[in-house]
Design an enzyme around this catalytic site. Structure first.
Site, mmCIF file in Angstrom:
data_model
loop_
_atom_site.group_PDB
_atom_site.id
_atom_site.type_symbol
_atom_site.label_atom_id
_atom_site.label_comp_id
_atom_site.label_asym_id
_atom_site.label_seq_id
_atom_site.Cartn_x
_atom_site.Cartn_y
_atom_site.Cartn_z
ATOM 1 N N ASN A 156 44.483 33.597 40.164
ATOM 2 C CA ASN A 156 43.151 33.559 39.557
ATOM 3 C C ASN A 156 42.868 32.273 38.787
ATOM 4 O O ASN A 156 41.706 31.966 38.508
ATOM 5 C CB ASN A 156 42.969 34.754 38.616
ATOM 6 N N SER A 204 38.673 44.562 43.149
ATOM 7 C CA SER A 204 37.664 44.896 42.141
ATOM 8 C C SER A 204 36.286 44.475 42.630
ATOM 9 O O SER A 204 36.099 43.342 43.081
ATOM 10 C CB SER A 204 37.993 44.190 40.820
ATOM 11 N N GLY A 205 35.308 45.370 42.524
ATOM 12 C CA GLY A 205 33.990 45.148 43.111
ATOM 13 C C GLY A 205 33.239 43.938 42.602
ATOM 14 O O GLY A 205 32.555 43.259 43.371
ATOM 15 N N CYS A 329 39.532 36.948 30.782
ATOM 16 C CA CYS A 329 40.163 37.781 29.753
ATOM 17 C C CYS A 329 40.730 36.951 28.605
ATOM 18 O O CYS A 329 40.979 37.468 27.525
ATOM 19 C CB CYS A 329 41.271 38.620 30.377
#
Length: 403
Positions: A156, A204-205, A329
Site C-alpha cells: 500500500n 475492501s470496497g 491510517c
C-alpha cells in the site's frame, strides 16, 4: 504563488476512491424502497436476501471463486483480522508460528502483535530495496511449526507487486495455509483465487470505487472462517450481524465495473509513468518500490534535504493537490514509514515519503499540474524550511503564509 481556487486534484486513491455512478445507482433502492432485513422470510426480506446472494455470486465470478467461499464483512481491516484469527483459533495453545513480511499493512501486523501475546511466534521477513520477498527467503523461514503465511499481493505504500503464485507454491510444499491482503490490488489487477492458489484473500470496497464499510473475505473450501462476531448467525453462521445490503450491492457492482475495465489499465500506467518521469526531474527525488512490478496507478517517492513529508503534503494541499505519505491510517504521523524502514531507507529519507495514487478519473493535464506543483513545493521546503506554522480552523497549516 497563489492558492488554487477550484476543487483540488485528488491523487490518493490508495486511501479511498469516490463512489462510481454505477455503484451508487445499484445501491440506492436498498436504502429506502427495498429496505428489508435479508433474514426475514416475507417479501421485503426475500428481496434483500436475493440482492445479497446475487452480489455474492457476482463477487465470486470476479475473483474466480465459488459463491460459498465469499463472506461479506465491514472492510479490509476486518477481513485481514478474520483470516488471521480464524487460523490462529485452530492452533491455540500449540506454540504455532505465522510468517508475514515487515511491510504488511497494520491490519495484519497489529493483530499478529496480539497473537504473540498469546504464545504464537511471528516471523517478519524483510524485503529487498524494491519491496520484494524472494521465494527462497520464505522457504528458509518455514518450519514444522508454521501454520500460516500472510503476504500482501501489492504493497500500500510503494505499490510493489509480489509474486504470490511463487510464494504460495513454497508454502503449499510444506502444507502451510496462505493468506493474501489484496486490498490495494483488487480492481487494478486481475485476481483469480484458483490461479493464485491462496486459501484466504481480503478486499475492501472503497478502494475500487465501491462504498466504505464493506469488504470481503475469500476462504477456500474447506477452510471455513471461524466467527469473530457471535450473534444471530448471519453469513452462513460465520459472521453475525444484519448484512449491509446497500454496501454489498455497491461493492459487487464496483468490482464488476473494475474487472470489465482492466483493458484500460494501459492508460492508467501511462499516466503513472508520466508522473514518475516528471517527479524524477526534481533534484534529490527517488522512486520507491519496484520500477516495473508495481500497481498501475501508484508512484511513491522520497526526497533529500527535508525531514518530514507532513509539511510537503500540507503544502501541496494549499496548492490544490491531495496526495499522501502512504497509509491513510497513519497519515498524520511524523514517524518514518515502517515499510520504507524495512526496505532499508534511513529514517531521515523515509520521513520524506510522498505517494501519488491515480485512478481512471485522473487525466494527463492533472498529472502535468501535479508535477509542476510538487516541483514548486519541494523548492519552497528547501529554501524556506523555518517558515512559521499558522493556524486556521484549529488545524495546522505549514507554510500557509506564503500564499
Amino acid at each position: 504563488m497563489t492558492l488554487v481556487s477550484k476543487r483540488p486534484i485528488y491523487v490518493d486513491n490508495s486511501a479511498t476512491t469516490p463512489l462510481s455512478n454505477a455503484a451508487l445507482a445499484a445501491m440506492t433502492p436498498y436504502f429506502q424502497a427495498e429496505f428489508g432485513n435479508p433474514s426475514a422470510i416475507y417479501s421485503y426480506g426475500l428481496t434483500a436476501h436475493k440482492a445479497l446472494e446475487d452480489s455474492r455470486k457476482q463477487v465470486a465470478k470476479c475473483l474466480g471463486a465459488l459463491s460459498s467461499e465469499i463472506f461479506f464483512c465491514s472492510g479490509g481491516t476486518e477481513s485481514d483480522n478474520w483470516a488471521l484469527f480464524s487460523v490462529a483459533e485452530r492452533y491455540w495453545g500449540q506454540k504455532a508460528e505465522i510468517i508475514v513480511t515487515a511491510i504488511e499493512h497494520n491490519a495484519v501486523l497489529k493483530p499478529l502483535e496480539k497473537l504473540e501475546n498469546f504464545g504464537f511466534t511471528v516471523k517478519r521477513l524483510k524485503p529487498d530495496k524494491r519491496g520484494l520477498i524472494d521465494p527462497d527467503q520464505l522457504a528458509a523461514a518455514l518450519t514444522d511449526k508454521t501454520v500460516l503465511v500472510s503476504i500482501a499481493l501489492a504493497n500500500n505504500v510503494v505499490g510493489t507487486i509480489q509474486d504470490i503464485k511463487a510464494l504460495v507454491k513454497v508454502a503449499k510444499a510444506k502444507k502451510v495455509l496462505f493468506h493474501t491482503d489484496a486490498v490495494q490490488a483488487a480492481g487494478y489487477l486481475p485476481i483469480n483465487v484458483r490461479d493464485l492458489d491462496v486459501d484466504f484473500l481480503s478486499i475492501s470496497g472503497h478502494k475500487f470505487h465501491g462504498p466504505k464499510g464493506v469488504g470481503v473475505l475469500f476462504a477456500k473450501v474447506p477452510h471455513r472462517p471461524e466467527p469473530l462476531i457471535a450473534g444471530g448467525g448471519q453469513e452462513k453462521g460465520a459472521r453475525s450481524g444484519t448484512e449491509n445490503i446497500p454496501g454489498v450491492v455497491g461493492l459487487a457492482t464496483a468490482l464488476k465495473e473494475a474487472t470489465e475495465s482492466f483493458g484500460q489499465m494501459g492508460e492508467l500506467r501511462a499516466l503513472r509513468d508520466q508522473l514518475i518521469a516528471g517527479i524524477l526531474e526534481i533534484k534529490g527525488a527517488s522512486l520507491t518500490g519496484d520500477p516495473l512490478k508495481r500497481l498501475p496507478g501508484l508512484a511513491s517517492f522520497v526526497f533529500s534535504d527535508f525531514t518530514s513529508s507532513v509539511y510537503l503534503i500540507n503544502l501541496l494541499n494549499e496548492m490544490g493537490v491531495c496526495a499522501s505519505s502512504g497509509s491513510a491510517c497513519s497519515a498524520a504521523s511524523r514517524e518514518a514509514s515502517h515499510v520504507l524502514s524495512a526496505m532499508g531507507y534511513a529514517p531521515e529519507i523515509a520521513q520524506s515519503s510522498l505517494r501519488f495514487s491515480l485512478s481512471r478519473l485522473n487525466s494527463a493535464s492533472e498529472v502535468k499540474i501535479i508535477v509542476e506543483k510538487t516541483t514548486e513545493a519541494v523548492k519552497v521546503l528547501r529554501t524556506k524550511p523555518t517558515v512559521s506554522r499558522l493556524k486556521k480552523g484549529g488545524r495546522s497549516r505549514p507554510y500557509a503564509g506564503l500564499f
